[in-house]
Scaffold this motif. Structure first.
Motif, PDB file in Angstrom:
ATOM      1  N   ASP A 126       0.804  -1.191  -0.285  1.00  0.00           N
ATOM      2  CA  ASP A 126      -0.020   0.072  -0.033  1.00  0.00           C
ATOM      3  C   ASP A 126       1.101   1.190  -0.034  1.00  0.00           C
ATOM      4  N   THR A 127       1.809   1.204   0.750  1.00  0.00           N
ATOM      5  CA  THR A 127       2.825   2.349   0.899  1.00  0.00           C
ATOM      6  C   THR A 127       3.252   2.712  -0.502  1.00  0.00           C
ATOM      7  N   LEU A 128       3.508   1.917  -1.708  1.00  0.00           N
ATOM      8  CA  LEU A 128       3.862   2.297  -2.787  1.00  0.00           C
ATOM      9  C   LEU A 128       2.777   2.911  -3.770  1.00  0.00           C
ATOM     10  N   GLU A 129       1.649   3.192  -3.034  1.00  0.00           N
ATOM     11  CA  GLU A 129       0.869   4.237  -3.677  1.00  0.00           C
ATOM     12  C   GLU A 129       1.580   5.757  -3.962  1.00  0.00           C
ATOM     13  N   LEU A 130       2.919   5.798  -3.203  1.00  0.00           N
ATOM     14  CA  LEU A 130       3.470   6.991  -3.145  1.00  0.00           C
ATOM     15  C   LEU A 130       4.149   7.090  -4.758  1.00  0.00           C
ATOM     16  N   THR A 131       4.087   6.084  -5.328  1.00  0.00           N
ATOM     17  CA  THR A 131       4.673   6.141  -6.608  1.00  0.00           C
ATOM     18  C   THR A 131       3.460   6.272  -7.909  1.00  0.00           C
ATOM     19  N   SER A 132       2.112   6.649  -7.335  1.00  0.00           N
ATOM     20  CA  SER A 132       1.336   6.414  -8.176  1.00  0.00           C
ATOM     21  C   SER A 132       1.138   7.291  -9.385  1.00  0.00           C
ATOM     22  N   ARG A 133       1.707   8.621  -8.965  1.00  0.00           N
ATOM     23  CA  ARG A 133       1.728   9.785  -9.807  1.00  0.00           C
ATOM     24  C   ARG A 133       3.115   9.746 -10.630  1.00  0.00           C
ATOM     25  N   ASP A 134       3.960   8.718 -10.547  1.00  0.00           N
ATOM     26  CA  ASP A 134       5.278   8.569 -11.213  1.00  0.00           C
ATOM     27  C   ASP A 134       4.857   8.403 -12.724  1.00  0.00           C
ATOM     28  N   GLU A 135       5.896   8.635 -13.608  1.00  0.00           N
ATOM     29  CA  GLU A 135       5.818   8.259 -15.157  1.00  0.00           C
ATOM     30  C   GLU A 135       5.649   6.658 -15.242  1.00  0.00           C
ATOM     31  N   ARG A 136       6.311   6.107 -14.050  1.00  0.00           N
ATOM     32  CA  ARG A 136       6.318   4.700 -14.273  1.00  0.00           C
ATOM     33  C   ARG A 136       5.791   4.221 -12.723  1.00  0.00           C
ATOM     34  N   PRO A 137       4.386   4.242 -12.527  1.00  0.00           N
ATOM     35  CA  PRO A 137       3.868   3.966 -11.260  1.00  0.00           C
ATOM     36  C   PRO A 137       3.903   2.627 -10.978  1.00  0.00           C
ATOM     37  N   TYR A 138       3.939   2.222  -9.426  1.00  0.00           N
ATOM     38  CA  TYR A 138       3.952   1.054  -8.943  1.00  0.00           C
ATOM     39  C   TYR A 138       5.058   0.078  -9.618  1.00  0.00           C
ATOM     40  N   PHE A 139       4.248  -1.150  -9.924  1.00  0.00           N
ATOM     41  CA  PHE A 139       5.131  -2.281 -10.638  1.00  0.00           C
ATOM     42  C   PHE A 139       5.405  -2.200 -12.131  1.00  0.00           C
ATOM     43  N   HIS A 140       4.840  -1.217 -12.619  1.00  0.00           N
ATOM     44  CA  HIS A 140       4.775  -0.944 -14.071  1.00  0.00           C
ATOM     45  C   HIS A 140       5.987  -1.416 -14.718  1.00  0.00           C
ATOM     46  N   GLY A 141       5.921  -2.470 -15.540  1.00  0.00           N
ATOM     47  CA  GLY A 141       7.211  -2.692 -16.574  1.00  0.00           C
ATOM     48  C   GLY A 141       7.859  -3.807 -15.700  1.00  0.00           C
ATOM     49  N   LEU A 142       7.718  -4.132 -14.637  1.00  0.00           N
ATOM     50  CA  LEU A 142       8.576  -4.822 -13.510  1.00  0.00           C
ATOM     51  C   LEU A 142       8.302  -6.327 -13.490  1.00  0.00           C
ATOM     52  N   PRO A 143       9.185  -7.281 -13.610  1.00  0.00           N
ATOM     53  CA  PRO A 143       8.789  -8.500 -13.233  1.00  0.00           C
ATOM     54  C   PRO A 143       8.816  -8.769 -11.661  1.00  0.00           C
ATOM     55  N   VAL A 144       7.675  -9.614 -11.117  1.00  0.00           N
ATOM     56  CA  VAL A 144       7.661  -9.719  -9.727  1.00  0.00           C
ATOM     57  C   VAL A 144       7.281 -10.991  -9.455  1.00  0.00           C
ATOM     58  N   GLY A 145       8.219 -11.582  -8.870  1.00  0.00           N
ATOM     59  CA  GLY A 145       8.185 -13.002  -8.165  1.00  0.00           C
ATOM     60  C   GLY A 145       7.745 -13.047  -6.976  1.00  0.00           C
ATOM     61  N   VAL A 146       7.085 -14.158  -6.550  1.00  0.00           N
ATOM     62  CA  VAL A 146       6.197 -14.281  -5.436  1.00  0.00           C
ATOM     63  C   VAL A 146       6.998 -15.543  -4.644  1.00  0.00           C
ATOM     64  N   ILE A 147       7.244 -15.436  -3.264  1.00  0.00           N
ATOM     65  CA  ILE A 147       7.377 -16.622  -2.658  1.00  0.00           C
ATOM     66  C   ILE A 147       6.301 -16.607  -1.221  1.00  0.00           C
ATOM     67  N   VAL A 148       5.973 -17.709  -1.024  1.00  0.00           N
ATOM     68  CA  VAL A 148       4.882 -17.606  -0.001  1.00  0.00           C
ATOM     69  C   VAL A 148       5.635 -18.865   1.065  1.00  0.00           C
ATOM     70  N   THR A 149       5.599 -18.790   2.373  1.00  0.00           N
ATOM     71  CA  THR A 149       5.718 -19.772   3.332  1.00  0.00           C
ATOM     72  C   THR A 149       4.477 -19.775   4.143  1.00  0.00           C
ATOM     73  N   ALA A 150       3.772 -21.109   4.451  1.00  0.00           N
ATOM     74  CA  ALA A 150       2.917 -21.327   5.126  1.00  0.00           C
ATOM     75  C   ALA A 150       2.801 -22.584   5.997  1.00  0.00           C
ATOM     76  N   ALA A 151       2.132 -22.741   6.950  1.00  0.00           N
ATOM     77  CA  ALA A 151       2.035 -23.690   7.575  1.00  0.00           C
ATOM     78  C   ALA A 151       1.257 -25.216   6.796  1.00  0.00           C
ATOM     79  N   GLY A 152       0.565 -24.724   5.975  1.00  0.00           N
ATOM     80  CA  GLY A 152      -0.283 -25.710   5.392  1.00  0.00           C
ATOM     81  C   GLY A 152      -0.587 -25.154   3.760  1.00  0.00           C
ATOM     82  N   PRO A 153      -0.676 -26.245   2.858  1.00  0.00           N
ATOM     83  CA  PRO A 153      -0.831 -26.115   1.604  1.00  0.00           C
ATOM     84  C   PRO A 153      -1.963 -25.145   1.027  1.00  0.00           C
ATOM     85  N   GLN A 154      -2.990 -25.203   1.767  1.00  0.00           N
ATOM     86  CA  GLN A 154      -4.208 -24.684   1.544  1.00  0.00           C
ATOM     87  C   GLN A 154      -3.865 -22.943   1.455  1.00  0.00           C
TER      88      GLN A 154
END
Ligand code: FMN
Length: 194
Positions: free
Chosen positions: A95-123
């Motif tokens: 949510d803090t990245l809303e600070l980039t919302s008025r940039d020429e390249r806002p948020y994650f525009h044009g960027l690859p974003v990888g995700v890693i999740v840890t959890a106790a269970g698969p669900q």
């Protein structure tokens, strides 16, 4: 020319966070591929105030996070599954990245974003991965095809390396796919400049 900058955001503020450890291993894999990296761990994210979209200026930490994302060529997010979704600490960072919302390249525009999740269970692992990918789409980023959903228990040995090669492979694949896209995107932008 310097390598792509890959920014890691995630972990929990808990000492010995498995999520943070997985993120560090992903950043290390990116470094092996030539990246420069920057880590925003759970300890840092905990110091971010709850994002307030009012007119007050950002805190030093908020500004630092936003600037790193502006400078980034790729992002790796790592969150625990908390009650079937991402943690509040990680969501607040996004949510803090809303600070980039008025940039020429806002948020994650044009960027690859990888995700890693840890959890106790698969669900929670699967549900959280999908939730984070939905957020990445909302923030105009490109989720990598592969996402890592890891079982938090017994992930690492005493030296912090993965006990199971398949878990190490999941983490490395996320990092490699972020790097592959970041390098393609850089080559494309450099070609457009000629
Ligand atoms: C508040 C809270 C909620 C959690 N909810 C879930 C859940 O819904 N499903 C699940 O599989 N694990 C759940 N867990 C377990 C966490 O996913 C697990 O402890 C976490 O991956 C560990 O991350 P860390 O080592 O980085 O702190 C929860 C843990 C906490 C503290």
């Amino acid at each position: 020319m310097s390598g792509p900058l890959i920014v890691g955001i995630g972990g929990t503020p808990r000492a010995g966070s498995a999520t943070e450890r997985a993120l560090i291993l992903a950043l290390r894999q990116a470094e092996a591929g030539g990246a420069r990296t920057r880590l925003f761990s759970g300890e840092f994210l905990e110091r971010l105030p709850h994002f307030n979209p009012g007119p007050a200026g950002p805190s030093a930490e908020q500004a630092e996070l936003a600037q790193a994302v502006r400078d980034a060529d790729g992002i790796i997010l790592a969150t625990p599954g908390y009650h079937g979704s991402l943690s509040g600490v990680v969501k607040n960072a996004l949510d803090t990245l809303e600070l980039t919302s008025r940039d020429e390249r806002p948020y994650f525009h044009g960027l690859p974003v990888g995700v890693i999740v840890t959890a106790a269970g698969p669900q929670a692992g699967g549900a959280t991965l999908m939730a984070v990918r939905g957020i990445i789409h909302a923030m105009r980023g490109w989720p990598t095809p592969y996402g890592a959903a890891l079982s938090a228990a017994n992930l690492f040995d005493a030296s912090g390396e993965c006990l199971e090669t398949r878990d190490a492979g999941q983490i490395a694949t996320v990092a490699d796919q972020v790097m592959e896209f970041a390098q393609m995107r850089r080559a494309q932008l450099q070609g457009a400049d000629r």
